[in-house]
Design an enzyme around this catalytic site. Structure first.
Site, PDB file in Angstrom:
ATOM      1  N   LYS A  22       0.844  -1.212   0.000  1.00 19.42           N
ATOM      2  CA  LYS A  22       0.000   0.000   0.000  1.00 19.42           C
ATOM      3  C   LYS A  22       0.874   1.255   0.000  1.00 19.42           C
ATOM      4  O   LYS A  22       0.680   2.156  -0.818  1.00 19.42           O
ATOM      5  CB  LYS A  22      -0.890   0.010   1.249  1.00 19.42           C
ATOM      6  CG  LYS A  22      -1.485   1.376   1.571  1.00 19.42           C
ATOM      7  CD  LYS A  22      -2.331   1.362   2.820  1.00 19.42           C
ATOM      8  CE  LYS A  22      -1.612   1.640   4.108  1.00 19.42           C
ATOM      9  NZ  LYS A  22      -1.292   3.054   4.397  1.00 19.42           N
ATOM     10  N   ARG A  92      -4.134  10.709   4.757  1.00 17.02           N
ATOM     11  CA  ARG A  92      -3.093  11.739   4.782  1.00 17.02           C
ATOM     12  C   ARG A  92      -2.210  11.709   3.543  1.00 17.02           C
ATOM     13  O   ARG A  92      -1.680  12.730   3.128  1.00 17.02           O
ATOM     14  CB  ARG A  92      -2.219  11.558   6.012  1.00 17.02           C
ATOM     15  CG  ARG A  92      -2.937  11.680   7.309  1.00 17.02           C
ATOM     16  CD  ARG A  92      -1.980  11.452   8.439  1.00 17.02           C
ATOM     17  NE  ARG A  92      -0.890  12.400   8.382  1.00 17.02           N
ATOM     18  CZ  ARG A  92      -0.941  13.637   8.834  1.00 17.02           C
ATOM     19  NH1 ARG A  92      -2.027  14.080   9.404  1.00 17.02           N
ATOM     20  NH2 ARG A  92       0.097  14.439   8.728  1.00 17.02           N
ATOM     21  N   ARG A 121       0.227  14.840  13.338  1.00 16.50           N
ATOM     22  CA  ARG A 121       1.290  14.411  12.421  1.00 16.50           C
ATOM     23  C   ARG A 121       1.588  15.609  11.533  1.00 16.50           C
ATOM     24  O   ARG A 121       0.901  15.874  10.568  1.00 16.50           O
ATOM     25  CB  ARG A 121       0.857  13.195  11.600  1.00 16.50           C
ATOM     26  CG  ARG A 121       0.909  11.911  12.426  1.00 16.50           C
ATOM     27  CD  ARG A 121       0.342  10.740  11.691  1.00 16.50           C
ATOM     28  NE  ARG A 121       1.152  10.306  10.571  1.00 16.50           N
ATOM     29  CZ  ARG A 121       0.734   9.400   9.673  1.00 16.50           C
ATOM     30  NH1 ARG A 121      -0.463   8.873   9.778  1.00 16.50           N
ATOM     31  NH2 ARG A 121       1.512   9.033   8.683  1.00 16.50           N
ATOM     32  N   PRO A 122       2.660  16.344  11.884  1.00 18.98           N
ATOM     33  CA  PRO A 122       2.920  17.617  11.203  1.00 18.98           C
ATOM     34  C   PRO A 122       3.311  17.454   9.738  1.00 18.98           C
ATOM     35  O   PRO A 122       3.725  16.372   9.322  1.00 18.98           O
ATOM     36  CB  PRO A 122       4.100  18.193  12.001  1.00 18.98           C
ATOM     37  CG  PRO A 122       4.742  17.025  12.676  1.00 18.98           C
ATOM     38  CD  PRO A 122       3.671  16.002  12.895  1.00 18.98           C
ATOM     39  N   LEU A 125       7.785  19.818   7.386  1.00 19.59           N
ATOM     40  CA  LEU A 125       8.960  19.512   6.546  1.00 19.59           C
ATOM     41  C   LEU A 125       8.597  19.554   5.069  1.00 19.59           C
ATOM     42  O   LEU A 125       9.408  19.954   4.231  1.00 19.59           O
ATOM     43  CB  LEU A 125       9.529  18.138   6.902  1.00 19.59           C
ATOM     44  CG  LEU A 125      10.022  17.963   8.340  1.00 19.59           C
ATOM     45  CD1 LEU A 125      10.431  16.510   8.590  1.00 19.59           C
ATOM     46  CD2 LEU A 125      11.207  18.888   8.622  1.00 19.59           C
ATOM     47  N   ASP A 310       5.088   0.816  12.175  1.00 20.57           N
ATOM     48  CA  ASP A 310       3.850   0.184  11.690  1.00 20.57           C
ATOM     49  C   ASP A 310       3.721  -1.281  12.135  1.00 20.57           C
ATOM     50  O   ASP A 310       2.738  -1.937  11.789  1.00 20.57           O
ATOM     51  CB  ASP A 310       3.779   0.264  10.157  1.00 20.57           C
ATOM     52  CG  ASP A 310       3.637   1.698   9.663  1.00 20.57           C
ATOM     53  OD1 ASP A 310       3.261   2.569  10.473  1.00 20.57           O
ATOM     54  OD2 ASP A 310       3.918   1.945   8.480  1.00 20.57           O
ATOM     55  N   ARG A 402      -8.400  -0.324   5.022  1.00 18.20           N
ATOM     56  CA  ARG A 402      -7.520   0.655   4.387  1.00 18.20           C
ATOM     57  C   ARG A 402      -6.229  -0.013   3.921  1.00 18.20           C
ATOM     58  O   ARG A 402      -5.632   0.430   2.942  1.00 18.20           O
ATOM     59  CB  ARG A 402      -7.144   1.766   5.378  1.00 18.20           C
ATOM     60  CG  ARG A 402      -8.276   2.685   5.734  1.00 18.20           C
ATOM     61  CD  ARG A 402      -7.761   3.800   6.581  1.00 18.20           C
ATOM     62  NE  ARG A 402      -6.606   4.406   5.917  1.00 18.20           N
ATOM     63  CZ  ARG A 402      -5.740   5.217   6.504  1.00 18.20           C
ATOM     64  NH1 ARG A 402      -5.895   5.538   7.756  1.00 18.20           N
ATOM     65  NH2 ARG A 402      -4.725   5.713   5.839  1.00 18.20           N
TER      66      ARG A 402
HETATM   67  N1  EPU Z   1       7.547  14.549  10.653  1.00 16.26           N
HETATM   68  C1  EPU Z   1       7.647  15.874  11.039  1.00 16.26           C
HETATM   69  N2  EPU Z   1       7.267  16.832  10.128  1.00 16.26           N
HETATM   70  C2  EPU Z   1       6.818  16.510   8.891  1.00 16.26           C
HETATM   71  C3  EPU Z   1       6.717  15.160   8.510  1.00 16.26           C
HETATM   72  C4  EPU Z   1       7.094  14.195   9.422  1.00 16.26           C
HETATM   73  O1  EPU Z   1       8.060  16.184  12.146  1.00 16.26           O
HETATM   74  O2  EPU Z   1       6.510  17.432   8.122  1.00 16.26           O
HETATM   75  C5  EPU Z   1       7.954  13.497  11.608  1.00 16.26           C
HETATM   76  C6  EPU Z   1       6.783  12.600  12.016  1.00 16.26           C
HETATM   77  O3  EPU Z   1       6.045  13.157  13.081  1.00 16.26           O
HETATM   78  C7  EPU Z   1       7.487  11.298  12.366  1.00 16.26           C
HETATM   79  C8  EPU Z   1       8.671  11.286  11.419  1.00 16.26           C
HETATM   80  O4  EPU Z   1       8.824  12.613  10.930  1.00 16.26           O
HETATM   81  O5  EPU Z   1       7.964  11.359  13.693  1.00 16.26           O
HETATM   82  C9  EPU Z   1       8.545  10.353  10.237  1.00 16.26           C
HETATM   83  O6  EPU Z   1       7.276  10.554   9.609  1.00 16.26           O
HETATM   84  P1  EPU Z   1       7.108  10.360   8.034  1.00 16.26           P
HETATM   85  O7  EPU Z   1       6.906  11.708   7.422  1.00 16.26           O
HETATM   86  O8  EPU Z   1       8.230   9.532   7.520  1.00 16.26           O
HETATM   87  O9  EPU Z   1       5.754   9.558   7.940  1.00 16.26           O
HETATM   88  P2  EPU Z   1       4.677   9.629   6.789  1.00 16.26           P
HETATM   89  O10 EPU Z   1       5.333   9.799   5.477  1.00 16.26           O
HETATM   90  O11 EPU Z   1       3.601  10.581   7.166  1.00 16.26           O
HETATM   91  C10 EPU Z   1       4.739   7.058   6.342  1.00 16.26           C
HETATM   92  C11 EPU Z   1       3.747   5.939   6.268  1.00 16.26           C
HETATM   93  C12 EPU Z   1       3.224   5.617   7.668  1.00 16.26           C
HETATM   94  C13 EPU Z   1       4.416   5.248   8.550  1.00 16.26           C
HETATM   95  C14 EPU Z   1       5.452   6.381   8.539  1.00 16.26           C
HETATM   96  C15 EPU Z   1       6.721   6.052   9.303  1.00 16.26           C
HETATM   97  C16 EPU Z   1       2.677   6.188   4.124  1.00 16.26           C
HETATM   98  C17 EPU Z   1       1.460   6.560   3.355  1.00 16.26           C
HETATM   99  N3  EPU Z   1       2.600   6.340   5.434  1.00 16.26           N
HETATM  100  O12 EPU Z   1       4.042   8.174   6.881  1.00 16.26           O
HETATM  101  O13 EPU Z   1       2.386   4.484   7.518  1.00 16.26           O
HETATM  102  O14 EPU Z   1       3.981   5.041   9.863  1.00 16.26           O
HETATM  103  O15 EPU Z   1       5.831   6.676   7.170  1.00 16.26           O
HETATM  104  O16 EPU Z   1       7.348   4.948   8.743  1.00 16.26           O
HETATM  105  O17 EPU Z   1       3.653   5.739   3.555  1.00 16.26           O
HETATM  106  C18 EPU Z   1       0.611   3.044   8.068  1.00 16.26           C
HETATM  107  O18 EPU Z   1       0.801   2.454   6.988  1.00 16.26           O
HETATM  108  O19 EPU Z   1      -0.113   2.567   8.986  1.00 16.26           O
HETATM  109  C19 EPU Z   1       1.266   4.328   8.299  1.00 16.26           C
HETATM  110  C20 EPU Z   1       0.833   5.208   9.192  1.00 16.26           C
END
Ligand code: EPU
Length: 432
Positions: A22, A92, A121-122, A125, A310, A402
């Site tokens: 996914k 998201r 979840r900010p 970045l 995850d 999902r």
């Molecule tokens: N973060 C920030 N600011 C930002 C973005 C991220 O501080 O602008 C922080 C987050 O709070 C977190 C870290 O950076 O502590 C890493 O977050 P990341 O941005 O890598 O997560 P994401 O891209 O939003 C993806 C997966 C999530 C998975 C995370 C971590 C997808 C669609 N989602 O999310 O998957 O938990 O990486 O590996 O790829 C799931 O599948 O259940 C799921 C939530």
């Protein structure tokens, strides 16, 4: 609404196929709107998140059609560079449209995603990174309004802290098309990001440093539509490895097919072996031999190749089956523990302190009516149902749908007594 009803007890045996990823499919779908042409993506799972993201793409003018196990995305007529709140709030990852629409149209209006089920979840970045590469970013009534100067993204340099999967994808989507060069430092190296970068490269994008912490991109005028194949889901593989270890018959191998165990990262594989479960990799399959007794093994989540956040909810259920105390510490998301009170209703002995759960394993779980709160929490309840005595009703499984394809039919083919039922959340228990 729908729920899963599981009668615990029968062991998991036989073969469990792992579906396509996914979290890799979503950036591939976003990349498909960059070129003016028809992209064929193979191995795209049938999941609610894929359906939601298909709608997000259609809003912009793309046509998205299911073709067997894949998707055909025709991006010849993208004309509306917007991702509305109604869809972004459901998922998201719709925020990938910010980079994709900037790359394709030079402008985007994308709803801010807001919080998620387990807290904030900010996206700071994503926004700071795009600004550093030359995009103008404004906020307008809950939407991010982004625009590129005439001639495309000028390019620049940005260092992520922390490294972010989503923000790395967004910056690469915007930077692959244009006239400037960009440098992304502390880029994400998750397998999902590597698969996405390789698709961009196949489309003609000029990327170097794929799979390392520093990626450089030279924007080009136009990308080509391609045929591309997605990878297996690493989180589903990890979930099934845990299921086999706790619900299989000791000593009797369970076969997990269509896998990429190297995508799980060393921390998960090392911790898994320490539990006493054994696994071997053979021709794309992982063969798990469940242990006589599960050892309690503490884990700490970290970005790739660390233990995946995850998989921490599922690991908690494994610890419930072990004799002794161990901890689950989440360093990626400090408050992703909504499953704990639900598992406690099934007899889990655990306490949460900050970003750490201490599990005292060994007591048999018992079936109960429990409620899914998010995707990974919901699958942890299903795992608990496999090993619990009596009947477990896992409600609100729209969360599970999902990200887990045909879970109940896969498990029932492996001997598990599980079925999907309609229910009314507000009716008395004996009515449903
Ligand atoms: N973060 C920030 N600011 C930002 C973005 C991220 O501080 O602008 C922080 C987050 O709070 C977190 C870290 O950076 O502590 C890493 O977050 P990341 O941005 O890598 O997560 P994401 O891209 O939003 C993806 C997966 C999530 C998975 C995370 C971590 C997808 C669609 N989602 O999310 O998957 O938990 O990486 O590996 O790829 C799931 O599948 O259940 C799921 C939530």
């Amino acid at each position: 609404m729908e729920k899963l009803v599981i009668h615990g007890g029968p062991p998991l045996c036989g073969t469990l196929p792992v579906s396509a990823s996914k979290n890799a499919a979503l950036p591939l779908m976003a990349a498909a709107i960059l070129p003016h042409g028809v992209t064929h993506l193979d191995h795209i799972p049938h999941l609610r998140d894929i359906t939601t993201f298909s709608h997000v793409l259609r809003i912009t003018g793309a046509s998205v059609e299911r073709k067997g196990r894949g998707l055909q995305i025709d991006a010849s007529r993208i004309g509306f560079p917007e991702a509305p709140y109604e869809l972004v709030k459901k998922m998201r990852a719709s925020f990938y449209m910010l980079g994709a629409l900037l790359g394709r149209c030079g402008q985007a209006r994308v709803s801010l995603p807001g919080g998620c089920a387990w807290g904030p979840r900010p996206v700071n970045l994503h926004l700071e990174g795009l600004k550093a590469l030359g995009a103008a970013i404004d906020l307008d009534e809950g939407y991010v309004v982004a625009r590129l100067p005439h001639g495309g993204l000028p390019g620049g340099s940005y260092r992520f802290d922390p490294s972010s999967v989503g923000a790395t994808v967004n910056l690469l989507l915007a930077a692959s098309v244009g006239s400037g060069g960009s440098r992304i430092e502390n880029a994400a190296i998750e397998p999902d990001v590597i698969v996405f970068c390789e698709m961009l490269q196949a489309m003609g994008a000029k990327l170097s440093g794929i799979g390392t912490r520093t990626i450089e991109v030279e924007g080009i005028r136009e990308l080509q539509a391609v045929d591309y194949s997605n990878c297996p889901d690493r989180i589903e593989l990890g979930t099934f490895m845990i299921a086999a270890a706790i619900a299989g018959t000791p000593g009797e191998p369970v076969h997990l097919t269509h896998t990429r165990p190297d995508h799980l990262g060393d921390d998960f594989l090392d911790a898994f072996q320490k539990t006493g479960a054994e696994y071997v990799v053979e021709n794309g399959s992982v063969i798990v031999t469940p242990p006589e007794a599960v050892n309690p093994v503490s884990i700490t989540t970290a970005i790739y190749p660390g233990f995946p956040t995850d998989l921490q909810a599922q690991w908690t259920v494994l610890l419930a089956c072990a004799h002794g105390k161990a901890t689950v510490t989440d360093q990626v998301y400090g408050d992703r523990f909504n499953h704990i009170p639900e598992l406690a209703r099934m007899g889990l002995q655990a306490s949460v302190n900050g970003n750490q759960v201490t599990v005292s394993g060994g007591a048999r779980l018992t079936g109960a009516r429990v409620m899914s709160t998010d995707l990974r929490a919901s699958v942890s309840l299903v795992l608990a149902g496999l090993v619990a005595s009596g009947t477990t009703h896992v409600g609100r499984i729209y969360h599970l749908d999902r990200g887990y394809e045909k879970l109940e039919s896969k498990l029932s083919q492996c001997g598990i007594d599980i079925r999907r039922e309609q229910y009314d959340e507000f009716s008395a228990p004996n009515q449903g």
